[in-house]
Design a protein around this motif. Structure first.
Motif, mmCIF file in Angstrom:
data_model
loop_
_atom_site.group_PDB
_atom_site.id
_atom_site.type_symbol
_atom_site.label_atom_id
_atom_site.label_comp_id
_atom_site.label_asym_id
_atom_site.label_seq_id
_atom_site.Cartn_x
_atom_site.Cartn_y
_atom_site.Cartn_z
ATOM 1 N N ASN A 107 -4.181 -8.249 -32.192
ATOM 2 C CA ASN A 107 -3.386 -8.540 -32.600
ATOM 3 C C ASN A 107 -2.107 -7.438 -32.878
ATOM 4 O O ASN A 107 -1.245 -7.452 -33.817
ATOM 5 C CB ASN A 107 -4.423 -9.032 -33.736
ATOM 6 C CG ASN A 107 -4.747 -10.503 -33.550
ATOM 7 O OD1 ASN A 107 -4.019 -11.476 -32.736
ATOM 8 N ND2 ASN A 107 -6.093 -10.341 -33.741
ATOM 9 N N ARG A 108 -2.459 -6.299 -31.809
ATOM 10 C CA ARG A 108 -1.642 -5.370 -32.908
ATOM 11 C C ARG A 108 -0.512 -4.866 -32.227
ATOM 12 O O ARG A 108 0.929 -4.005 -32.189
ATOM 13 C CB ARG A 108 -2.636 -3.958 -33.167
ATOM 14 C CG ARG A 108 -3.809 -4.643 -34.160
ATOM 15 C CD ARG A 108 -4.256 -2.706 -34.639
ATOM 16 N NE ARG A 108 -5.153 -2.701 -34.119
ATOM 17 C CZ ARG A 108 -5.076 -1.278 -33.231
ATOM 18 N NH1 ARG A 108 -4.475 -0.691 -32.790
ATOM 19 N NH2 ARG A 108 -6.227 -1.535 -32.430
ATOM 20 N N TYR A 109 -0.536 -4.674 -30.678
ATOM 21 C CA TYR A 109 -0.245 -4.535 -29.362
ATOM 22 C C TYR A 109 -0.288 -5.218 -27.623
ATOM 23 O O TYR A 109 -1.305 -5.645 -28.216
ATOM 24 C CB TYR A 109 0.485 -2.881 -29.268
ATOM 25 C CG TYR A 109 -0.762 -2.576 -29.505
ATOM 26 C CD1 TYR A 109 -1.167 -2.265 -27.777
ATOM 27 C CD2 TYR A 109 -1.922 -1.655 -29.864
ATOM 28 C CE1 TYR A 109 -2.827 -1.577 -26.967
ATOM 29 C CE2 TYR A 109 -3.047 -0.778 -29.366
ATOM 30 C CZ TYR A 109 -3.483 -0.807 -28.416
ATOM 31 O OH TYR A 109 -4.750 -0.295 -28.392
ATOM 32 N N TYR A 110 0.952 -4.998 -26.827
ATOM 33 C CA TYR A 110 0.049 -5.430 -26.353
ATOM 34 C C TYR A 110 -0.394 -4.302 -25.211
ATOM 35 O O TYR A 110 0.844 -3.004 -25.212
ATOM 36 C CB TYR A 110 2.203 -5.989 -25.145
ATOM 37 C CG TYR A 110 1.918 -6.718 -24.075
ATOM 38 C CD1 TYR A 110 1.333 -8.140 -24.248
ATOM 39 C CD2 TYR A 110 1.295 -6.135 -22.333
ATOM 40 C CE1 TYR A 110 1.037 -8.785 -22.931
ATOM 41 C CE2 TYR A 110 0.950 -6.753 -21.736
ATOM 42 C CZ TYR A 110 1.252 -8.768 -21.543
ATOM 43 O OH TYR A 110 0.670 -9.394 -21.257
ATOM 44 N N GLY A 111 -1.817 -4.566 -24.462
ATOM 45 C CA GLY A 111 -2.057 -3.310 -23.945
ATOM 46 C C GLY A 111 -1.832 -3.442 -22.600
ATOM 47 O O GLY A 111 -3.078 -4.476 -21.973
ATOM 48 N N ALA A 112 -1.196 -3.110 -21.880
ATOM 49 C CA ALA A 112 -1.350 -2.580 -20.040
ATOM 50 C C ALA A 112 -2.026 -2.350 -19.911
ATOM 51 O O ALA A 112 -2.333 -0.943 -20.079
ATOM 52 C CB ALA A 112 0.348 -2.567 -20.288
ATOM 53 N N SER A 113 -2.554 -2.732 -18.651
ATOM 54 C CA SER A 113 -3.372 -2.342 -17.729
ATOM 55 C C SER A 113 -2.855 -1.441 -16.621
ATOM 56 O O SER A 113 -2.748 -0.376 -15.673
ATOM 57 C CB SER A 113 -4.418 -2.408 -17.191
ATOM 58 O OG SER A 113 -3.715 -3.791 -16.261
ATOM 59 N N GLY A 114 -0.871 -2.296 -15.806
ATOM 60 C CA GLY A 114 -0.258 -1.482 -15.159
ATOM 61 C C GLY A 114 1.319 -1.586 -15.297
ATOM 62 O O GLY A 114 0.851 -2.989 -15.748
ATOM 63 N N ILE A 115 2.436 -0.754 -15.343
ATOM 64 C CA ILE A 115 3.624 -1.073 -15.379
ATOM 65 C C ILE A 115 4.442 -0.616 -14.778
ATOM 66 O O ILE A 115 4.210 0.479 -13.896
ATOM 67 C CB ILE A 115 3.570 -0.384 -16.508
ATOM 68 C CG1 ILE A 115 3.325 -0.408 -18.908
ATOM 69 C CG2 ILE A 115 5.442 -0.757 -16.830
ATOM 70 C CD1 ILE A 115 3.901 -0.222 -18.958
ATOM 71 N N SER A 116 5.014 -1.418 -14.079
ATOM 72 C CA SER A 116 6.294 -0.833 -12.417
ATOM 73 C C SER A 116 7.326 -1.574 -13.888
ATOM 74 O O SER A 116 7.826 -2.736 -13.707
ATOM 75 C CB SER A 116 6.113 -1.751 -11.233
ATOM 76 O OG SER A 116 5.060 -1.210 -10.966
ATOM 77 N N TYR A 117 8.605 -0.657 -13.791
ATOM 78 C CA TYR A 117 10.121 -0.786 -13.910
ATOM 79 C C TYR A 117 11.501 -0.931 -12.742
ATOM 80 O O TYR A 117 11.099 -0.215 -12.102
ATOM 81 C CB TYR A 117 10.094 0.097 -14.892
ATOM 82 C CG TYR A 117 10.695 1.793 -13.505
ATOM 83 C CD1 TYR A 117 11.610 2.082 -14.084
ATOM 84 C CD2 TYR A 117 9.228 2.659 -14.410
ATOM 85 C CE1 TYR A 117 11.969 3.060 -13.092
ATOM 86 C CE2 TYR A 117 9.274 3.700 -13.836
ATOM 87 C CZ TYR A 117 10.881 4.051 -13.060
ATOM 88 O OH TYR A 117 11.165 5.534 -12.641
ATOM 89 N N PHE A 118 12.245 -1.421 -13.077
ATOM 90 C CA PHE A 118 13.455 -1.445 -12.453
ATOM 91 C C PHE A 118 14.312 -0.550 -12.204
ATOM 92 O O PHE A 118 14.306 0.153 -13.692
ATOM 93 C CB PHE A 118 14.004 -2.676 -12.642
ATOM 94 C CG PHE A 118 13.776 -4.407 -12.477
ATOM 95 C CD1 PHE A 118 13.799 -5.262 -11.859
ATOM 96 C CD2 PHE A 118 12.858 -4.703 -14.369
ATOM 97 C CE1 PHE A 118 13.142 -6.435 -11.837
ATOM 98 C CE2 PHE A 118 11.946 -6.397 -13.677
ATOM 99 C CZ PHE A 118 12.145 -6.597 -12.814
ATOM 100 N N PRO A 119 14.046 -0.344 -12.146
ATOM 101 C CA PRO A 119 15.914 1.040 -11.579
ATOM 102 C C PRO A 119 17.150 0.557 -11.896
ATOM 103 O O PRO A 119 17.117 -0.233 -12.521
ATOM 104 C CB PRO A 119 15.944 1.357 -10.256
ATOM 105 C CG PRO A 119 15.831 0.309 -9.251
ATOM 106 C CD PRO A 119 14.306 -0.741 -10.382
ATOM 107 N N GLY A 120 17.851 2.121 -12.134
ATOM 108 C CA GLY A 120 18.589 2.126 -13.236
ATOM 109 C C GLY A 120 19.412 2.506 -14.184
ATOM 110 O O GLY A 120 18.175 2.865 -14.944
ATOM 111 N N SER A 121 20.409 2.960 -14.794
ATOM 112 C CA SER A 121 20.659 4.528 -15.404
ATOM 113 C C SER A 121 21.437 3.112 -16.953
ATOM 114 O O SER A 121 21.073 3.305 -17.856
ATOM 115 C CB SER A 121 21.736 4.667 -15.426
ATOM 116 O OG SER A 121 22.997 4.024 -14.661
ATOM 117 N N GLY A 122 21.483 1.891 -16.680
ATOM 118 C CA GLY A 122 21.588 1.074 -18.218
ATOM 119 C C GLY A 122 22.480 -0.522 -18.003
ATOM 120 O O GLY A 122 22.639 -1.510 -18.329
#
Length: 353
Positions: A107-122
């Motif tokens: 109930n306080r935050y989204y607790g992630a075990s793994g994260i992969s992000y999209f590339p790019g500068s904006g």
């Protein structure tokens, strides 16, 4: 007057859930102002090799490398994937876990075990209004690849391969060619990056805390990164001097061990769903999602292999109410089970399941 006040109080309570978030109920006039997870294909396809000529029993298998996720822009404005990420929740919804009070993050935050992000500068990866973006595990023609691996064998003995998806035109892969364990990554399709990447001597890249893929019981979210990868690398551990971004979570229920969770503020969660076989659901991984869904009531892994064809090729698909895609922050109500939208077609144009 008392009756009026009582009625007003009841209406107010009816509009709230236990954690005091308003119950979201879309209607024909509702508008979604963010990207959504439109489809999740995680179960894969069954296949079998006919061994009867040798007197052996045929055994169905499941091929799951043709998994994918579809992200959709339902708005009238261009959105960008730069700075966004896919992540899995640290909680398995098939297990009822009790945390130490200070570590109960649901109930306080989204607790992630793994994260992969999209590339790019904006603004390098725009998503146009009404455009779908396919993020595949492997952006390849899975039928052609599998048949290539069977080179020299009699393909007529194999059943089910015709349904393996052609994902060669996918927009992204969540596997990364620098550290792809399956060695099927398409070098012509951009890859997601693990939130933490480190180079070893010799230049080899090693990932940590990355989005490992889809499971039949997991929370899945599209988020906006709360920090840059460099900031995360420098500050993710908790220390005596400061609180980091990844926390040790103490589990007090004796049946389960402790775990780690990466803290993603709720304000950075764009969309999330909970995948869980309906008969096995035990615990909400996040208060942002009031429901859960799956292509089957029981886990595929617990089924008899003879049942695999029944669920092969099915996906969790966002419901369409005739005017828009449903988004009530409730995976149970927002999604339905349908044949994969990217299914191959037979000679008559019917999807091959």
């Amino acid at each position: 007057m008392k009756h009026s006040l009582l009625f007003a109080a009841l209406v107010l309570l009816a509009g709230c859930v236990r954690n005091e978030l308003p119950v979201k109920q879309s209607n024909s006039r509702s508008r979604v102002d963010h990207l959504i997870i439109k489809e999740v294909f995680y179960v894969g396809h069954y296949w079998v090799r006919d061994l009867s000529a040798w007197g052996w029993k045929n055994t169905n298998q499941m091929y799951t490398d043709d998994q994918y996720i579809v992200i959709y822009n339902p708005t009238d404005e261009v959105k960008y994937l730069d700075g966004l990420a896919l992540c899995t929740n640290a909680i398995d919804p098939t297990q009822a876990v009790t945390f130490a009070p200070k570590d109960d993050f649901v109930n306080r935050y989204y607790g992630a075990s793994g994260i992969s992000y999209f590339p790019g500068s904006g603004t390098e990866h725009p998503v146009q209004p009404r455009q779908s973006i396919v993020v595949a595990k492997y952006a390849i023609d899975h039928k052609a690849q599998y048949e290539k691996e069977l080179e020299g064998e009699d393909l007529s003995l194999y059943k089910g391969l015709d349904a393996f998806l052609d994902l060669s035109k996918a927009d992204f892969e969540w596997t990364n060619i620098q550290y792809d364990p399956g060695h099927k990554n398409n070098p012509n399709v951009p890859d997601l990056h693990a939130i933490l990447e480190e180079k070893e001597n010799g230049g080899k890249v090693t990932p940590a805390f990355d989005f490992g893929g889809l499971s039949e019981h997991a929370g899945l979210a599209l988020i906006r990164l709360p920090w840059t990868p460099d900031d995360f690398k420098a500050h993710y551990p908790d220390t005596k001097e400061r609180r980091g971004y990844r926390h040790y979570i103490t589990v007090t229920s004796s049946a389960f061990g402790d775990l780690y969770a990466i803290e993603v503020p709720f304000s950075h969660v764009i969309d999330c769903i909970t995948i869980c076989p309906r008969s096995r659901f035990q615990m909400r991984p996040c208060k942002l999602d009031k429901g859960h869904n799956a292509i089957s009531d029981a886990s595929i892994s617990s089924m008899k292999q003879s049942e695999y064809p029944k669920y092969s090729g099915l996906a969790l698909t966002r419901k369409w109410d005739g005017r828009k895609f449903v988004d009530d922050n409730n995976t149970t109500a927002d999604f339905e089970v349908k044949i994969s939208a990217l299914a191959r077609k037979d000679a008559k144009g019917n999807p091959i399941k």
